[in-house]
Design an enzyme around this catalytic site. Structure first.
Site, PDB file in Angstrom:
ATOM      1  N   CYS A   2       0.835  -1.208   0.000  1.00 54.55           N
ATOM      2  CA  CYS A   2       0.000   0.000   0.000  1.00 54.55           C
ATOM      3  C   CYS A   2       0.870   1.259   0.000  1.00 54.55           C
ATOM      4  O   CYS A   2       1.975   1.261   0.524  1.00 54.55           O
ATOM      5  CB  CYS A   2      -0.875   0.032   1.235  1.00 54.55           C
ATOM      6  SG  CYS A   2      -1.921  -1.411   1.387  1.00 54.55           S
ATOM      7  N   ARG A  27       4.529   1.292  -6.377  1.00 57.73           N
ATOM      8  CA  ARG A  27       4.568   0.305  -5.300  1.00 57.73           C
ATOM      9  C   ARG A  27       3.656  -0.885  -5.602  1.00 57.73           C
ATOM     10  O   ARG A  27       3.727  -1.896  -4.929  1.00 57.73           O
ATOM     11  CB  ARG A  27       4.122   0.959  -3.982  1.00 57.73           C
ATOM     12  CG  ARG A  27       5.062   2.053  -3.510  1.00 57.73           C
ATOM     13  CD  ARG A  27       4.458   2.820  -2.361  1.00 57.73           C
ATOM     14  NE  ARG A  27       4.382   2.043  -1.139  1.00 57.73           N
ATOM     15  CZ  ARG A  27       5.320   2.011  -0.199  1.00 57.73           C
ATOM     16  NH1 ARG A  27       6.408   2.722  -0.341  1.00 57.73           N
ATOM     17  NH2 ARG A  27       5.172   1.293   0.881  1.00 57.73           N
ATOM     18  N   TRP A  77      -2.962  -2.401  -1.830  1.00 62.00           N
ATOM     19  CA  TRP A  77      -2.506  -3.685  -2.359  1.00 62.00           C
ATOM     20  C   TRP A  77      -3.112  -4.730  -1.434  1.00 62.00           C
ATOM     21  O   TRP A  77      -2.699  -4.883  -0.292  1.00 62.00           O
ATOM     22  CB  TRP A  77      -0.985  -3.733  -2.358  1.00 62.00           C
ATOM     23  CG  TRP A  77      -0.443  -4.833  -3.195  1.00 62.00           C
ATOM     24  CD1 TRP A  77      -0.373  -4.877  -4.546  1.00 62.00           C
ATOM     25  CD2 TRP A  77       0.100  -6.062  -2.727  1.00 62.00           C
ATOM     26  NE1 TRP A  77       0.179  -6.059  -4.953  1.00 62.00           N
ATOM     27  CE2 TRP A  77       0.481  -6.814  -3.860  1.00 62.00           C
ATOM     28  CE3 TRP A  77       0.302  -6.604  -1.470  1.00 62.00           C
ATOM     29  CZ2 TRP A  77       1.045  -8.054  -3.769  1.00 62.00           C
ATOM     30  CZ3 TRP A  77       0.864  -7.854  -1.378  1.00 62.00           C
ATOM     31  CH2 TRP A  77       1.233  -8.573  -2.529  1.00 62.00           C
ATOM     32  N   ASN A 103      -1.778   1.083   6.133  1.00 64.68           N
ATOM     33  CA  ASN A 103      -0.874   0.141   5.470  1.00 64.68           C
ATOM     34  C   ASN A 103      -0.378  -0.817   6.544  1.00 64.68           C
ATOM     35  O   ASN A 103      -0.067  -0.382   7.645  1.00 64.68           O
ATOM     36  CB  ASN A 103       0.303   0.925   4.872  1.00 64.68           C
ATOM     37  CG  ASN A 103       1.420   0.027   4.394  1.00 64.68           C
ATOM     38  OD1 ASN A 103       1.212  -1.143   4.126  1.00 64.68           O
ATOM     39  ND2 ASN A 103       2.617   0.579   4.297  1.00 64.68           N
ATOM     40  N   GLY A 104      -0.333  -2.099   6.245  1.00 64.96           N
ATOM     41  CA  GLY A 104       0.149  -3.070   7.216  1.00 64.96           C
ATOM     42  C   GLY A 104      -0.947  -4.056   7.571  1.00 64.96           C
ATOM     43  O   GLY A 104      -1.894  -4.242   6.803  1.00 64.96           O
ATOM     44  N   GLU A 488      19.039 -21.693  -6.878  1.00 62.39           N
ATOM     45  CA  GLU A 488      18.509 -20.331  -6.934  1.00 62.39           C
ATOM     46  C   GLU A 488      19.619 -19.334  -7.294  1.00 62.39           C
ATOM     47  O   GLU A 488      19.411 -18.421  -8.087  1.00 62.39           O
ATOM     48  CB  GLU A 488      17.843 -19.984  -5.595  1.00 62.39           C
ATOM     49  CG  GLU A 488      17.269 -18.579  -5.471  1.00 62.39           C
ATOM     50  CD  GLU A 488      16.160 -18.245  -6.472  1.00 62.39           C
ATOM     51  OE1 GLU A 488      15.678 -19.149  -7.183  1.00 62.39           O
ATOM     52  OE2 GLU A 488      15.797 -17.058  -6.556  1.00 62.39           O
ATOM     53  N   LYS A 492      19.574 -16.939 -10.621  1.00 60.26           N
ATOM     54  CA  LYS A 492      19.691 -15.472 -10.573  1.00 60.26           C
ATOM     55  C   LYS A 492      20.787 -15.004 -11.525  1.00 60.26           C
ATOM     56  O   LYS A 492      20.617 -14.022 -12.249  1.00 60.26           O
ATOM     57  CB  LYS A 492      20.032 -14.980  -9.155  1.00 60.26           C
ATOM     58  CG  LYS A 492      18.948 -15.053  -8.124  1.00 60.26           C
ATOM     59  CD  LYS A 492      17.840 -14.030  -8.263  1.00 60.26           C
ATOM     60  CE  LYS A 492      16.722 -14.547  -9.094  1.00 60.26           C
ATOM     61  NZ  LYS A 492      15.725 -15.360  -8.503  1.00 60.26           N
ATOM     62  N   GLU A 495      19.680 -15.280 -15.180  1.00 62.16           N
ATOM     63  CA  GLU A 495      18.671 -14.272 -15.525  1.00 62.16           C
ATOM     64  C   GLU A 495      19.283 -12.887 -15.694  1.00 62.16           C
ATOM     65  O   GLU A 495      18.920 -12.158 -16.605  1.00 62.16           O
ATOM     66  CB  GLU A 495      17.624 -14.170 -14.401  1.00 62.16           C
ATOM     67  CG  GLU A 495      16.672 -15.316 -14.309  1.00 62.16           C
ATOM     68  CD  GLU A 495      15.587 -15.065 -13.264  1.00 62.16           C
ATOM     69  OE1 GLU A 495      15.917 -15.089 -12.067  1.00 62.16           O
ATOM     70  OE2 GLU A 495      14.429 -14.838 -13.634  1.00 62.16           O
ATOM     71  N   HIS A 511      30.281 -37.256 -10.124  1.00 66.23           N
ATOM     72  CA  HIS A 511      29.627 -38.140 -11.102  1.00 66.23           C
ATOM     73  C   HIS A 511      29.540 -37.473 -12.476  1.00 66.23           C
ATOM     74  O   HIS A 511      28.710 -37.847 -13.291  1.00 66.23           O
ATOM     75  CB  HIS A 511      28.247 -38.538 -10.583  1.00 66.23           C
ATOM     76  CG  HIS A 511      28.326 -39.238  -9.263  1.00 66.23           C
ATOM     77  ND1 HIS A 511      28.736 -40.543  -9.140  1.00 66.23           N
ATOM     78  CD2 HIS A 511      28.125 -38.787  -7.999  1.00 66.23           C
ATOM     79  CE1 HIS A 511      28.747 -40.880  -7.858  1.00 66.23           C
ATOM     80  NE2 HIS A 511      28.382 -39.823  -7.146  1.00 66.23           N
ATOM     81  N   LYS A 615       7.496 -11.058 -16.115  1.00 64.15           N
ATOM     82  CA  LYS A 615       7.267 -11.244 -14.677  1.00 64.15           C
ATOM     83  C   LYS A 615       6.221 -12.331 -14.433  1.00 64.15           C
ATOM     84  O   LYS A 615       6.382 -13.151 -13.532  1.00 64.15           O
ATOM     85  CB  LYS A 615       6.833  -9.909 -14.045  1.00 64.15           C
ATOM     86  CG  LYS A 615       6.709  -9.949 -12.538  1.00 64.15           C
ATOM     87  CD  LYS A 615       8.066 -10.090 -11.871  1.00 64.15           C
ATOM     88  CE  LYS A 615       7.969 -10.295 -10.364  1.00 64.15           C
ATOM     89  NZ  LYS A 615       9.202 -10.857  -9.806  1.00 64.15           N
TER      90      LYS A 615
HETATM   91  O1  M6R Z   1       4.839 -15.913 -10.359  1.00 68.18           O
HETATM   92  P1  M6R Z   1       5.499 -17.240 -10.128  1.00 68.18           P
HETATM   93  O2  M6R Z   1       6.095 -17.367  -8.748  1.00 68.18           O
HETATM   94  O3  M6R Z   1       4.604 -18.403 -10.423  1.00 68.18           O
HETATM   95  O4  M6R Z   1       6.692 -17.296 -11.160  1.00 68.18           O
HETATM   96  C1  M6R Z   1       7.465 -18.448 -11.273  1.00 68.18           C
HETATM   97  C2  M6R Z   1       8.706 -18.190 -12.099  1.00 68.18           C
HETATM   98  O5  M6R Z   1       8.345 -17.750 -13.386  1.00 68.18           O
HETATM   99  C3  M6R Z   1       9.619 -17.140 -11.437  1.00 68.18           C
HETATM  100  O6  M6R Z   1      10.005 -17.531 -10.157  1.00 68.18           O
HETATM  101  C4  M6R Z   1      10.859 -16.906 -12.299  1.00 68.18           C
HETATM  102  O7  M6R Z   1      11.650 -18.061 -12.293  1.00 68.18           O
HETATM  103  C5  M6R Z   1      11.633 -15.696 -11.788  1.00 68.18           C
HETATM  104  N1  M6R Z   1      11.987 -14.861 -12.882  1.00 68.18           N
HETATM  105  C6  M6R Z   1      12.853 -16.088 -11.034  1.00 68.18           C
HETATM  106  O8  M6R Z   1      13.652 -15.007 -10.699  1.00 68.18           O
END
Ligand code: M6R
Length: 620
Positions: A2, A27, A77, A103-104, A488, A492, A495, A511, A615
């Site tokens: 929010c 936001r 939000w 907010n909160g 992860e 990152k 990406e 292996h 996204k």
């Molecule tokens: O909105 P979601 O959590 O379902 O999205 C899943 C993936 O598309 C998302 O985590 C993607 O791998 C990100 N870009 C990772 O940084």
């Protein structure tokens, strides 16, 4: 998350409030509204949807009905209650004299709401926020705080639990706003003959560069001529005045160069807010959960379905749930799930994890699971999105909107939410004693403060990235729950920096992947706590030696006090001591920084929008 704005001054407040709301749009929000105090009255306009909808509403009711020099505004939000007109803020009191924006999360809103209803007050929204408006009106209308705006506000604030920023406006005091913050943001803007309030400085940077930062648990009263800060008990308090030296664009990013950097720094709050309300002092509560305790007891297997980072959070959950609940947990990338005909039945819990709640692969997996009779519990960051709508139950992560395409704070919030589910299952099935659950919960509650500490590695990571320069490939190794962290970290880096990166279970290295090791290859190793399962720690120390012997340069993430790794680390990044199962919540953070910094070294400036990525991935 929010956005909140407030204005008291010498100009028509409506236009300023709407402009300030526009500055809060970044936001993320799903509805908005304003309330303006005129002589003895308060007028309000609010609407679900974009700001344009609010502007239409203002045109409908007529801007001349919203005249006055004091206003509050809100971009919502949704957390408690769907994004509807009724749930949008501001909320007015039963006597039409008080308007509030919030907010909160007001954690004790349920008993407060019950009490108001018993008093005959009719609540109009599903929100936790509306109670504050009615409580203020009650305090102002009767008892020892009667007719005293400030005393009434303090009385209400002292009865609220949770994290909140609240702005109060009263029709009898049309030249004043009283506001408070507890664990959520609020900044005062100081103009000439006018004062502003905002969730952050972006709200008023167009009008003034002078601002005041409030301490935790502060109350502030503003009029056109100045501000007065106090504690929750009414005693005087101080703020810190500062001059804003950001431009508007930087202000929207909270002074960071990118949304992603801002979001990395919001992780303590994301985890704290996700945990909030799920512990009642004795038990874990899955209060948004409509799966009964009887269901929870009956599950004999769990399937986790998710994509990308959400999948990695689910992999961490597999380790936690199997350990705590002693039932098998299978994890599947959502896009593969329904094509391999998994064996599901009514005793299967499917945990569907998604930040956006719109990912097509995960949504289809949810649909398939339901056709097989399984129960689906969503972990989601976006209120009212499709995946929670089609699931049997939902636990919301409260990370706030994530704008950077690469997931950071949503990932950590997912891990926290998954652990809440794990503890809820262990509790219902009795596989952990109450004191064991309490001990795990207490460890979880320490995590936000520990993430704050990890954020301090920012500079060290910057130096590592500079020394590494334009690397071509990088490997990430972990064992146990360190494995999802490795995956992860590698994701990152792919990406953001567009370079080849792979995460491996460290034991799997010999292996095959060890053939990739050559002189100077940077390898990140996530080291479990030496205080945990001891073979795990000593095995990974051996793995580090194996790769060093073949020329790799090691970037080692290990907890404070782990001296065994020192001889084998080219770079050693320290994280606070924590049980190994909690490590994903800490050790991931340096890897987020590392990916961002290497991306910049590789010349990828716009880390918020990596090439080719969206996204929300709404196609299969
Ligand atoms: O909105 P979601 O959590 O379902 O999205 C899943 C993936 O598309 C998302 O985590 C993607 O791998 C990100 N870009 C990772 O940084």
């Amino acid at each position: 998350m929010c956005g909140i704005v407030g204005y008291v001054g010498n100009q028509q407040a409506l236009n300023i409030a709407v402009e300030a709301l526009r500055r809060m749009e970044y936001r993320g929000y799903d509805s908005s509204g304003v309330a303006v105090a005129g002589a003895g009255t308060i007028a309000m306009a609010k609407r679900a949807g974009k700001l344009a909808n609010l502007e239409d509403k203002i045109t409908e009711v007529g801007a001349d009905t919203l005249q006055g020099t004091t206003a509050i505004g809100h971009t919502r939000w949704a957390t408690h209650g769907r994004p509807t007109d009724e749930n949008a803020h501001p909320h007015m009191s039963f006597d039409g004299k008080v308007a509030i924006v919030h907010n909160g999360i007001i954690e004790n809103f349920a008993p407060l709401r019950d009490k108001l209803e018993r008093d005959g007050v009719e609540l109009k929204s599903e929100t936790d926020s509306e109670v504050a408006a009615h409580l203020l009106a009650q305090a102002y209308n009767e008892g020892d705080t009667q007719g005293d705006f400030r005393a009434s506000a303090l009385k209400v604030l002292n009865g609220l639990e949770g994290a909140f920023t609240l702005l109060f406006m009263h029709a009898d005091h049309p030249d004043q706003i009283i506001a408070a913050r507890r664990s959520t943001p609020l900044i005062v803007g100081v103009g000439e003959g006018e004062m502003f309030l905002g969730s952050d400085v972006a709200a008023f940077i167009e009008f003034t560069k002078q601002a005041v930062e409030l301490g935790q648990d502060s109350v502030v009263s503003i009029t056109a001529d100045g501000y007065e800060i106090m504690n929750f008990d009414g005693s005087p308090a101080e703020g810190t005045e500062f001059t804003i030296d950001w431009d508007l664009e930087a202000a929207e990013k909270g002074g960071f160069d990118s949304f992603m950097m801002k979001e990395i720094h919001e992780q303590p709050a994301a985890v704290r807010d996700t945990l909030a309300g799920h512990w009642d002092g004795e038990r874990v509560t899955l209060d948004e959960n409509t799966i009964s305790d009887t269901d929870l007891k009956s599950f004999n297997q769990v399937f986790v379905v998710a994509c990308g980072s959400a999948y990695h959070s689910g992999l961490a959950a597999k380790y936690a749930i199997e350990h705590w609940v002693r039932i098998p947990v299978q994890i599947e990338v959502a896009s593969e799930f329904r094509y391999r005909d998994p064996v599901l039945d009514e005793r299967t819990l499917v945990l569907a994890i998604s930040q956006s709640g719109e990912t097509a692969d995960t949504l289809e997996a949810v649909r398939h699971a339901k056709t097989q009779g399984a129960k689906v519990l969503a972990v989601c960051n976006t209120n009212g999105s499709q995946i929670p709508r089609e699931s049997d139950a939902v636990i919301y992560t409260h990370a706030g909107p994530e704008i950077g395409v690469a997931s950071t704070k949503a990932f950590l919030a997912q891990v926290a939410a998954n652990y809440i589910v794990g503890l809820g299952l262990a509790q219902a099935k009795g596989t952990k004693y109450p004191d064991e659950i309490r001990a795990i919960w207490e460890e979880l509650e320490w995590i936000p403060a520990k993430i704050e500490q990890v954020l301090q590695v920012r500079e060290q990571i910057g130096q590592i990235a500079q020394t590494l320069g334009q690397v071509k490939t990088m490997l990430f190794l972990g064992r146990g729950v360190g494995f999802p962290i490795a995956l992860e970290g590698a994701l990152k880096l792919k990406e953001l920096a567009y370079i080849h990166a792979e995460g491996f279970a460290a034991g799997e290295l010999k292996h095959g992947p060890i053939a990739l090791i050559e002189d100077d290859l940077p390898v990140v190793v996530i080291v479990p706590s030496p205080r945990g399962v001891s073979q795990l720690h000593s095995k990974i120390v051996s793995n580090i030696q194996e790769i060093r012997a073949r020329g790799a340069k090691t970037i080692v993430i290990a907890e404070e006090g782990d001296t065994a790794v020192e001889p084998y680390s080219n770079w050693l990044i320290r994280i606070p001591q924590t049980p190994t199962i909690m490590q994903p919540l800490l050790a991931t953070v340096p890897l987020q920084f590392l990916a961002a910094d290497i991306a910049l070294e590789c010349g990828n400036e716009d880390i918020d929008k990596p090439r080719n990525l969206a996204k929300s991935v709404t196609v299969e």
